[in-house]
Design an enzyme around this catalytic site. Sequence first.
Site: not given
Length: 446
Positions: A173, A224, A278
Amino acid sequence: MQNSTLDLLAQKIHDKQTIIAIVGLGYVGLPVAVSFSKVGFKVLGIDVKPDRVEKIQRGINPIEGKEPGLDALLSETIKSAHFSATTDYSAIAEADIITVNVETPTDINNIPRYTALKSATHSIAQNMKDGALVIIESTVAPGTCNQVVKPILETYAGQRSITYHLGTCPERVMPGRLLANLQDLSRVCGSDNPVVAEVMVLLYRNIVKAELDTSNLVTAELTKTAENTFRDVNIAFANELALICQSVGADFLEVRRLVNKSPGRNVLLAGAGVGGHCIPKDPWLLAYGAGNAVDLKVIPAARHLNDSMPERMAKMAENLLSSQGINIRDAIVAVLGYSYLEESDDIRNSPSEKIIEILKPLVADLRIQDPYVPGYQSKLEETLNGVDLAIVMVSHDAYRHLNLPTLKTIFRTPLILDGRRAIDHKLAEEAGFIYTAIGLGKQGSS
Ligand code: SAJ
Protein backbone atom coordinates in the site's frame (compact mmCIF):
# COMPACT_ATOMS: atom_id res chain seq x y z
CA MET A 1 -4.36 -33.84 10.14
CA GLN A 2 -2.99 -30.43 9.25
CA ASN A 3 -4.20 -30.57 5.65
CA SER A 4 -7.71 -31.62 6.68
CA THR A 5 -8.01 -28.48 8.81
CA LEU A 6 -6.80 -26.60 5.74
CA ASP A 7 -9.53 -28.21 3.61
CA LEU A 8 -12.05 -27.03 6.19
CA LEU A 9 -10.52 -23.56 6.19
CA ALA A 10 -10.64 -23.42 2.39
CA GLN A 11 -14.32 -24.29 2.45
CA LYS A 12 -15.05 -21.67 5.12
CA ILE A 13 -13.23 -19.05 3.03
CA HIS A 14 -15.23 -20.05 -0.01
CA ASP A 15 -18.46 -19.68 1.98
CA LYS A 16 -17.20 -16.43 3.57
CA GLN A 17 -17.79 -18.02 6.97
CA THR A 18 -14.21 -17.40 8.02
CA ILE A 19 -13.70 -14.97 10.89
CA ILE A 20 -10.62 -12.82 10.23
CA ALA A 21 -8.70 -10.97 12.94
CA ILE A 22 -6.55 -8.01 11.80
CA VAL A 23 -3.88 -7.14 14.35
CA GLY A 24 -2.72 -3.53 13.95
CA LEU A 25 -5.23 -1.02 12.57
CA GLY A 26 -2.86 1.50 10.96
CA TYR A 27 -2.11 2.51 7.37
CA VAL A 28 -2.21 -1.12 6.30
CA GLY A 29 -4.41 -2.98 8.78
CA LEU A 30 -7.40 -0.67 8.56
CA PRO A 31 -7.77 -0.81 4.74
CA VAL A 32 -7.31 -4.60 4.89
CA ALA A 33 -9.98 -4.89 7.60
CA VAL A 34 -12.58 -2.82 5.75
CA SER A 35 -11.76 -4.54 2.44
CA PHE A 36 -12.43 -8.03 3.84
CA SER A 37 -15.53 -6.73 5.69
CA LYS A 38 -16.87 -5.11 2.53
CA VAL A 39 -16.95 -8.47 0.71
CA GLY A 40 -18.83 -10.13 3.57
CA PHE A 41 -16.28 -11.58 5.99
CA LYS A 42 -16.69 -10.99 9.73
CA VAL A 43 -13.59 -9.03 10.74
CA LEU A 44 -12.25 -8.35 14.24
CA GLY A 45 -9.80 -5.48 14.37
CA ILE A 46 -7.30 -5.54 17.24
CA ASP A 47 -5.17 -2.55 18.19
CA VAL A 48 -3.29 -1.59 21.35
CA LYS A 49 -4.29 2.10 21.04
CA PRO A 50 -7.66 2.60 22.86
CA ASP A 51 -8.29 6.01 21.24
CA ARG A 52 -7.79 4.56 17.76
CA VAL A 53 -10.15 1.64 18.56
CA GLU A 54 -12.72 4.03 20.02
CA LYS A 55 -12.65 6.19 16.88
CA ILE A 56 -12.99 3.17 14.59
CA GLN A 57 -15.89 1.82 16.64
CA ARG A 58 -17.62 5.13 16.00
CA GLY A 59 -16.96 4.68 12.29
CA ILE A 60 -14.39 7.49 12.25
CA ASN A 61 -11.22 7.02 10.22
CA PRO A 62 -8.16 7.64 12.45
CA ILE A 63 -5.76 7.85 9.48
CA GLU A 64 -4.59 11.36 8.47
CA GLY A 65 -4.53 12.50 4.87
CA LYS A 66 -6.84 11.90 1.94
CA GLU A 67 -7.58 8.22 1.43
CA PRO A 68 -10.22 7.90 -1.30
CA GLY A 69 -13.08 5.65 -0.20
CA LEU A 70 -11.74 4.74 3.22
CA ASP A 71 -14.02 6.95 5.35
CA ALA A 72 -17.17 5.70 3.65
CA LEU A 73 -16.10 2.06 3.70
CA LEU A 74 -15.16 2.21 7.36
CA SER A 75 -18.49 3.73 8.36
CA GLU A 76 -20.40 1.23 6.17
CA THR A 77 -18.64 -1.86 7.54
CA ILE A 78 -18.94 -0.72 11.16
CA LYS A 79 -22.66 -0.05 10.64
CA SER A 80 -23.14 -3.46 9.01
CA ALA A 81 -21.31 -5.00 12.00
CA HIS A 82 -19.10 -6.95 9.61
CA PHE A 83 -16.21 -5.06 11.16
CA SER A 84 -15.61 -4.31 14.85
CA ALA A 85 -12.51 -3.19 16.70
CA THR A 86 -11.20 -3.94 20.18
CA THR A 87 -8.06 -3.73 22.31
CA ASP A 88 -8.86 -7.16 23.76
CA TYR A 89 -6.63 -9.84 22.26
CA SER A 90 -8.83 -12.62 23.66
CA ALA A 91 -11.21 -11.90 20.76
CA ILE A 92 -8.64 -13.67 18.59
CA ALA A 93 -9.88 -17.02 19.94
CA GLU A 94 -12.81 -16.71 17.50
CA ALA A 95 -10.64 -16.11 14.44
CA ASP A 96 -9.84 -18.70 11.80
CA ILE A 97 -7.32 -16.35 10.17
CA ILE A 98 -5.16 -13.71 11.87
CA THR A 99 -3.21 -11.14 9.87
CA VAL A 100 -0.42 -9.13 11.52
CA ASN A 101 -0.09 -5.52 10.30
CA VAL A 102 2.13 -3.89 12.90
CA GLU A 103 5.02 -1.48 12.35
CA THR A 104 8.50 -2.94 11.83
CA PRO A 105 10.86 0.05 12.20
CA THR A 106 14.64 -0.18 12.28
CA ASP A 107 16.60 1.48 15.12
CA ILE A 108 19.39 4.08 14.99
CA ASN A 109 21.78 1.29 13.97
CA ASN A 110 19.39 0.19 11.22
CA ILE A 111 18.50 -2.99 13.10
CA PRO A 112 14.84 -4.14 13.31
CA ARG A 113 13.96 -4.69 16.98
CA TYR A 114 10.49 -6.13 16.14
CA THR A 115 9.06 -4.99 19.48
CA ALA A 116 5.52 -4.67 18.12
CA LEU A 117 5.82 -7.85 16.00
CA LYS A 118 7.03 -9.96 18.92
CA SER A 119 4.44 -8.56 21.31
CA ALA A 120 1.63 -9.14 18.81
CA THR A 121 2.85 -12.67 18.06
CA HIS A 122 2.97 -13.54 21.77
CA SER A 123 -0.59 -12.25 22.26
CA ILE A 124 -1.82 -14.09 19.19
CA ALA A 125 -0.13 -17.37 20.20
CA GLN A 126 -1.70 -17.21 23.66
CA ASN A 127 -5.21 -16.71 22.27
CA MET A 128 -5.40 -18.31 18.82
CA LYS A 129 -7.63 -21.32 18.33
CA ASP A 130 -6.54 -24.75 17.09
CA GLY A 131 -5.82 -24.76 13.35
CA ALA A 132 -5.65 -20.94 13.03
CA LEU A 133 -3.76 -19.46 10.07
CA VAL A 134 -1.40 -16.61 11.03
CA ILE A 135 -0.38 -14.32 8.14
CA ILE A 136 2.38 -11.72 8.57
CA GLU A 137 1.52 -8.75 6.32
CA SER A 138 4.10 -6.39 7.81
CA THR A 139 7.30 -5.89 5.84
CA VAL A 140 10.01 -7.93 7.58
CA ALA A 141 13.62 -8.90 6.94
CA PRO A 142 14.10 -12.16 5.03
CA GLY A 143 14.12 -14.99 7.58
CA THR A 144 11.95 -13.20 10.17
CA CYS A 145 8.92 -15.50 9.86
CA ASN A 146 11.05 -18.58 10.47
CA GLN A 147 13.47 -17.09 13.01
CA VAL A 148 11.28 -14.69 15.03
CA VAL A 149 7.59 -15.47 14.51
CA LYS A 150 7.59 -19.26 14.24
CA PRO A 151 9.53 -19.97 17.48
CA ILE A 152 6.99 -17.93 19.47
CA LEU A 153 4.02 -19.67 17.83
CA GLU A 154 5.67 -23.08 18.29
CA THR A 155 6.25 -22.51 22.00
CA TYR A 156 2.64 -21.68 22.81
CA ALA A 157 1.19 -24.23 20.38
CA GLY A 158 3.23 -26.89 22.16
CA GLN A 159 2.16 -25.70 25.59
CA ARG A 160 -1.48 -25.52 24.52
CA SER A 161 -1.41 -28.69 22.37
CA ILE A 162 -2.85 -26.92 19.37
CA THR A 163 -1.76 -26.62 15.73
CA TYR A 164 -1.45 -23.50 13.61
CA HIS A 165 -0.39 -22.49 10.09
CA LEU A 166 1.99 -19.66 9.16
CA GLY A 167 2.13 -17.52 6.03
CA THR A 168 3.32 -14.11 4.94
CA CYS A 169 1.73 -11.75 2.42
CA PRO A 170 3.60 -8.41 2.46
CA GLU A 171 1.43 -5.43 1.54
CA ARG A 172 2.19 -2.85 -1.16
CA VAL A 173 0.00 0.00 0.00
CA MET A 174 1.00 3.63 -0.39
CA PRO A 175 -0.36 6.65 1.43
CA GLY A 176 -3.06 8.32 -0.62
CA ARG A 177 -3.78 5.10 -2.47
CA LEU A 178 -4.32 2.64 0.38
CA LEU A 179 -7.49 0.98 -0.91
CA ALA A 180 -6.55 1.25 -4.61
CA ASN A 181 -3.13 -0.38 -4.17
CA LEU A 182 -4.61 -3.09 -1.96
CA GLN A 183 -6.95 -4.05 -4.78
CA ASP A 184 -4.81 -3.37 -7.84
CA LEU A 185 -1.27 -4.46 -6.94
CA SER A 186 -0.11 -8.07 -7.19
CA ARG A 187 0.94 -9.87 -4.02
CA VAL A 188 2.97 -12.90 -3.00
CA CYS A 189 1.29 -15.50 -0.76
CA GLY A 190 4.22 -17.10 1.00
CA SER A 191 4.27 -20.21 3.17
CA ASP A 192 6.59 -23.16 3.71
CA ASN A 193 3.47 -25.32 3.34
CA PRO A 194 2.34 -25.06 -0.32
CA VAL A 195 -1.24 -25.96 0.68
CA VAL A 196 -1.28 -22.97 3.06
CA ALA A 197 -0.03 -20.72 0.24
CA GLU A 198 -2.91 -21.91 -1.96
CA VAL A 199 -5.43 -21.29 0.84
CA MET A 200 -4.01 -17.74 1.14
CA VAL A 201 -4.65 -17.22 -2.56
CA LEU A 202 -8.27 -18.27 -1.98
CA LEU A 203 -8.51 -15.70 0.80
CA TYR A 204 -6.83 -12.76 -0.94
CA ARG A 205 -8.66 -13.40 -4.22
CA ASN A 206 -11.66 -11.86 -2.40
CA ILE A 207 -9.97 -8.42 -2.19
CA VAL A 208 -7.09 -8.45 -4.71
CA LYS A 209 -7.89 -8.12 -8.41
CA ALA A 210 -4.23 -8.35 -9.48
CA GLU A 211 -2.01 -11.42 -9.72
CA LEU A 212 -1.52 -13.57 -6.64
CA ASP A 213 1.67 -15.63 -6.67
CA THR A 214 2.56 -18.42 -4.26
CA SER A 215 5.99 -19.03 -2.84
CA ASN A 216 7.73 -19.88 0.41
CA LEU A 217 8.18 -17.59 3.41
CA VAL A 218 11.67 -16.31 2.70
CA THR A 219 10.98 -15.64 -0.99
CA ALA A 220 7.93 -13.54 -0.10
CA GLU A 221 9.95 -11.63 2.52
CA LEU A 222 12.79 -11.09 0.02
CA THR A 223 10.44 -9.89 -2.73
CA LYS A 224 8.99 -7.05 -0.69
CA THR A 225 12.27 -5.77 0.77
CA ALA A 226 14.09 -6.18 -2.56
CA GLU A 227 11.53 -4.20 -4.56
CA ASN A 228 11.94 -1.16 -2.33
CA THR A 229 15.72 -1.60 -2.14
CA PHE A 230 15.82 -1.67 -5.92
CA ARG A 231 14.10 1.74 -5.92
CA ASP A 232 16.46 3.17 -3.28
CA VAL A 233 19.58 2.03 -5.18
CA ASN A 234 18.21 3.50 -8.39
CA ILE A 235 17.45 6.81 -6.72
CA ALA A 236 21.00 6.79 -5.35
CA PHE A 237 22.38 6.33 -8.87
CA ALA A 238 20.34 9.34 -10.02
CA ASN A 239 21.65 11.39 -7.10
CA GLU A 240 25.27 10.41 -7.78
CA LEU A 241 24.89 11.22 -11.48
CA ALA A 242 23.41 14.59 -10.50
CA LEU A 243 26.43 15.33 -8.30
CA ILE A 244 28.70 14.47 -11.25
CA CYS A 245 26.68 16.82 -13.49
CA GLN A 246 27.09 19.59 -10.93
CA SER A 247 30.82 18.99 -10.87
CA VAL A 248 31.43 18.80 -14.64
CA GLY A 249 28.98 21.58 -15.55
CA ALA A 250 26.02 19.73 -17.07
CA ASP A 251 22.26 19.61 -16.49
CA PHE A 252 21.22 16.28 -14.92
CA LEU A 253 17.70 16.56 -16.37
CA GLU A 254 19.08 16.85 -19.90
CA VAL A 255 21.55 13.99 -19.36
CA ARG A 256 18.71 11.87 -17.89
CA ARG A 257 16.44 12.68 -20.84
CA LEU A 258 19.07 11.56 -23.32
CA VAL A 259 20.18 8.46 -21.35
CA ASN A 260 16.55 7.30 -21.01
CA LYS A 261 16.26 7.30 -24.80
CA SER A 262 18.58 4.30 -24.71
CA PRO A 263 16.57 1.04 -24.61
CA GLY A 264 16.13 -0.42 -21.14
CA ARG A 265 17.43 2.65 -19.36
CA ASN A 266 15.30 4.39 -16.75
CA VAL A 267 17.31 6.83 -14.68
CA LEU A 268 15.07 8.04 -11.83
CA LEU A 269 14.96 11.58 -10.46
CA ALA A 270 17.76 13.07 -8.40
CA GLY A 271 16.57 15.12 -5.48
CA ALA A 272 16.83 16.58 -2.01
CA GLY A 273 16.60 13.17 -0.33
CA VAL A 274 14.54 10.01 0.16
CA GLY A 275 11.76 9.96 2.75
CA GLY A 276 8.66 7.93 3.56
CA HIS A 277 7.97 4.87 5.65
CA CYS A 278 9.18 2.24 3.20
CA ILE A 279 12.13 3.20 1.01
CA PRO A 280 14.48 4.42 3.78
CA LYS A 281 13.75 1.36 5.93
CA ASP A 282 13.34 -1.67 3.66
CA PRO A 283 16.94 -1.76 2.39
CA TRP A 284 18.09 -2.10 5.99
CA LEU A 285 15.61 -4.95 6.53
CA LEU A 286 17.01 -6.70 3.44
CA ALA A 287 20.56 -6.09 4.64
CA TYR A 288 19.69 -7.42 8.11
CA GLY A 289 18.16 -10.53 6.61
CA ALA A 290 21.30 -11.12 4.54
CA GLY A 291 23.22 -11.59 7.77
CA ASN A 292 26.98 -11.25 8.10
CA ALA A 293 27.70 -13.83 5.44
CA VAL A 294 27.37 -11.26 2.68
CA ASP A 295 29.68 -8.22 2.68
CA LEU A 296 27.12 -5.78 1.26
CA LYS A 297 28.50 -2.79 -0.66
CA VAL A 298 25.82 -1.34 -2.98
CA ILE A 299 22.78 -1.32 -0.68
CA PRO A 300 24.38 0.43 2.34
CA ALA A 301 26.26 2.86 0.08
CA ALA A 302 23.03 3.82 -1.68
CA ARG A 303 21.27 4.37 1.65
CA HIS A 304 24.12 6.58 2.94
CA LEU A 305 24.22 8.60 -0.27
CA ASN A 306 20.45 9.20 -0.28
CA ASP A 307 20.54 10.09 3.41
CA SER A 308 23.29 12.63 2.72
CA MET A 309 21.27 14.66 0.20
CA PRO A 310 19.61 17.05 2.72
CA GLU A 311 23.06 17.80 4.17
CA ARG A 312 24.42 18.49 0.69
CA MET A 313 21.48 20.80 0.09
CA ALA A 314 22.29 22.67 3.32
CA LYS A 315 25.91 23.11 2.19
CA MET A 316 24.73 24.38 -1.20
CA ALA A 317 22.48 26.86 0.60
CA GLU A 318 25.39 28.13 2.68
CA ASN A 319 27.62 28.46 -0.40
CA LEU A 320 24.93 30.26 -2.36
CA LEU A 321 24.36 32.81 0.42
CA SER A 322 28.07 33.47 0.91
CA SER A 323 28.60 33.75 -2.87
CA GLN A 324 26.25 36.75 -2.66
CA GLY A 325 28.08 38.17 0.35
CA ILE A 326 25.35 37.20 2.79
CA ASN A 327 26.45 35.86 6.15
CA ILE A 328 24.23 32.85 6.89
CA ARG A 329 23.75 34.22 10.42
CA ASP A 330 21.88 37.19 8.94
CA ALA A 331 19.95 35.21 6.35
CA ILE A 332 16.18 34.73 6.17
CA VAL A 333 15.56 31.35 4.54
CA ALA A 334 12.31 29.64 3.47
CA VAL A 335 12.01 25.85 3.15
CA LEU A 336 9.26 25.00 0.66
CA GLY A 337 7.84 21.53 1.28
CA TYR A 338 7.74 19.58 4.55
CA SER A 339 6.13 16.28 3.52
CA TYR A 340 8.31 13.49 2.09
CA LEU A 341 6.43 13.34 -1.21
CA GLU A 342 4.65 15.72 -3.57
CA GLU A 343 0.89 16.23 -3.06
CA SER A 344 1.10 14.37 0.28
CA ASP A 345 0.79 15.39 3.95
CA ASP A 346 2.91 12.45 5.12
CA ILE A 347 6.06 13.74 6.86
CA ARG A 348 7.57 10.41 7.93
CA ASN A 349 11.35 10.43 7.43
CA SER A 350 10.98 13.66 5.45
CA PRO A 351 14.29 15.03 4.04
CA SER A 352 12.93 18.50 4.96
CA GLU A 353 13.19 17.61 8.65
CA LYS A 354 16.90 16.99 8.15
CA ILE A 355 17.70 20.22 6.34
CA ILE A 356 15.62 22.22 8.85
CA GLU A 357 17.54 20.63 11.73
CA ILE A 358 20.84 21.67 10.09
CA LEU A 359 19.90 25.22 9.02
CA LYS A 360 17.66 26.39 11.89
CA PRO A 361 20.54 27.09 14.32
CA LEU A 362 22.62 28.75 11.58
CA VAL A 363 20.23 31.32 10.04
CA ALA A 364 18.52 34.44 11.39
CA ASP A 365 15.06 33.18 10.51
CA LEU A 366 13.91 29.86 9.02
CA ARG A 367 10.40 29.71 7.60
CA ILE A 368 8.63 26.50 6.50
CA GLN A 369 5.70 26.24 4.12
CA ASP A 370 3.77 23.21 2.91
CA PRO A 371 0.24 23.37 1.44
CA TYR A 372 -0.58 19.91 2.78
CA VAL A 373 0.99 19.77 6.24
CA PRO A 374 -1.07 21.26 9.12
CA GLY A 375 0.85 24.03 10.86
CA TYR A 376 2.83 24.96 7.74
CA GLN A 377 0.03 26.07 5.41
CA SER A 378 0.86 29.80 5.43
CA LYS A 379 0.35 31.77 2.22
CA LEU A 380 3.39 31.47 -0.04
CA GLU A 381 3.64 35.27 -0.46
CA GLU A 382 3.75 35.70 3.33
CA THR A 383 6.39 33.01 3.73
CA LEU A 384 8.59 34.45 0.98
CA ASN A 385 8.20 38.12 1.88
CA GLY A 386 11.67 39.48 2.68
CA VAL A 387 13.56 36.18 2.32
CA ASP A 388 17.08 35.87 1.01
CA LEU A 389 16.77 32.26 -0.12
CA ALA A 390 13.96 29.82 -0.96
CA ILE A 391 14.87 26.12 -0.80
CA VAL A 392 12.48 23.79 -2.68
CA MET A 393 12.47 20.39 -0.92
CA VAL A 394 9.26 18.87 -2.33
CA SER A 395 7.90 19.06 -5.85
CA HIS A 396 4.37 20.09 -4.84
CA ASP A 397 2.36 21.33 -7.78
CA ALA A 398 2.03 24.72 -6.03
CA TYR A 399 5.79 25.24 -6.40
CA ARG A 400 5.83 24.24 -10.04
CA HIS A 401 3.71 27.22 -11.06
CA LEU A 402 5.11 30.15 -9.09
CA ASN A 403 4.65 33.70 -10.34
CA LEU A 404 8.37 34.35 -10.42
CA PRO A 405 8.33 38.01 -11.57
CA THR A 406 5.99 38.88 -8.68
CA LEU A 407 7.98 36.85 -6.16
CA LYS A 408 11.16 38.58 -7.28
CA THR A 409 9.73 41.85 -5.95
CA ILE A 410 9.14 40.49 -2.43
CA PHE A 411 12.39 38.54 -1.89
CA ARG A 412 15.06 40.56 -0.03
CA THR A 413 17.72 38.68 -2.05
CA PRO A 414 16.51 36.71 -5.10
CA LEU A 415 18.13 33.32 -4.43
CA ILE A 416 16.54 29.92 -5.18
CA LEU A 417 17.97 26.48 -4.39
CA ASP A 418 15.81 23.82 -6.04
CA GLY A 419 16.07 20.28 -4.63
CA ARG A 420 13.47 18.83 -6.98
CA ARG A 421 13.87 20.83 -10.21
CA ALA A 422 10.31 22.02 -9.60
CA ILE A 423 11.12 25.46 -11.08
CA ASP A 424 12.29 26.04 -14.65
CA HIS A 425 15.78 27.48 -14.28
CA LYS A 426 15.53 29.63 -17.41
CA LEU A 427 12.29 31.23 -16.19
CA ALA A 428 13.85 31.83 -12.79
CA GLU A 429 16.89 33.53 -14.32
CA GLU A 430 14.71 35.60 -16.69
CA ALA A 431 12.76 36.81 -13.65
CA GLY A 432 16.04 37.95 -12.09
CA PHE A 433 16.68 35.10 -9.64
CA ILE A 434 20.03 33.47 -9.00
CA TYR A 435 18.96 29.85 -9.37
CA THR A 436 20.88 26.74 -8.33
CA ALA A 437 19.70 23.16 -8.12
CA ILE A 438 20.71 19.60 -7.39
CA GLY A 439 22.17 18.33 -10.65
CA LEU A 440 22.68 21.69 -12.37
CA GLY A 441 26.33 22.44 -13.03
CA LYS A 442 27.62 26.00 -13.21
CA GLN A 443 27.69 25.98 -16.98
CA GLY A 444 24.68 23.64 -16.87
CA SER A 445 22.33 24.66 -19.64
CA SER A 446 20.49 22.49 -22.10
N1 SAJ B 1 12.29 9.94 -4.75
C1 SAJ B 1 13.39 10.47 -5.40
N2 SAJ B 1 13.59 10.19 -6.73
C2 SAJ B 1 12.74 9.37 -7.41
C3 SAJ B 1 11.64 8.81 -6.73
C4 SAJ B 1 11.42 9.11 -5.40
O1 SAJ B 1 14.18 11.22 -4.81
O2 SAJ B 1 12.94 9.17 -8.61
C5 SAJ B 1 12.08 10.23 -3.33
C6 SAJ B 1 10.74 10.89 -3.07
O3 SAJ B 1 10.85 12.29 -3.10
C7 SAJ B 1 10.42 10.41 -1.65
C8 SAJ B 1 11.07 9.04 -1.59
O4 SAJ B 1 12.03 9.00 -2.64
O5 SAJ B 1 11.00 11.24 -0.69
C9 SAJ B 1 10.09 7.87 -1.76
O6 SAJ B 1 9.34 8.15 -2.89
P1 SAJ B 1 8.47 6.98 -3.60
O7 SAJ B 1 7.98 7.53 -4.88
O8 SAJ B 1 9.24 5.71 -3.64
O9 SAJ B 1 7.17 6.84 -2.67
P2 SAJ B 1 6.91 5.85 -1.47
O10 SAJ B 1 7.91 5.98 -0.41
O11 SAJ B 1 5.49 6.04 -1.09
O12 SAJ B 1 7.12 4.40 -2.13
C10 SAJ B 1 6.00 3.63 -2.46
C11 SAJ B 1 6.48 2.23 -2.35
N3 SAJ B 1 5.32 1.38 -2.46
C12 SAJ B 1 5.17 0.42 -1.52
O13 SAJ B 1 5.94 0.23 -0.61
C13 SAJ B 1 3.95 -0.37 -1.69
C14 SAJ B 1 7.43 1.90 -3.47
O14 SAJ B 1 7.65 0.47 -3.50
C15 SAJ B 1 6.89 2.29 -4.80
O15 SAJ B 1 7.90 2.05 -5.79
C16 SAJ B 1 6.58 3.77 -4.79
O16 SAJ B 1 5.57 3.97 -3.78
C17 SAJ B 1 6.00 4.18 -6.14
O17 SAJ B 1 6.50 3.62 -7.15
O18 SAJ B 1 5.14 5.02 -6.18
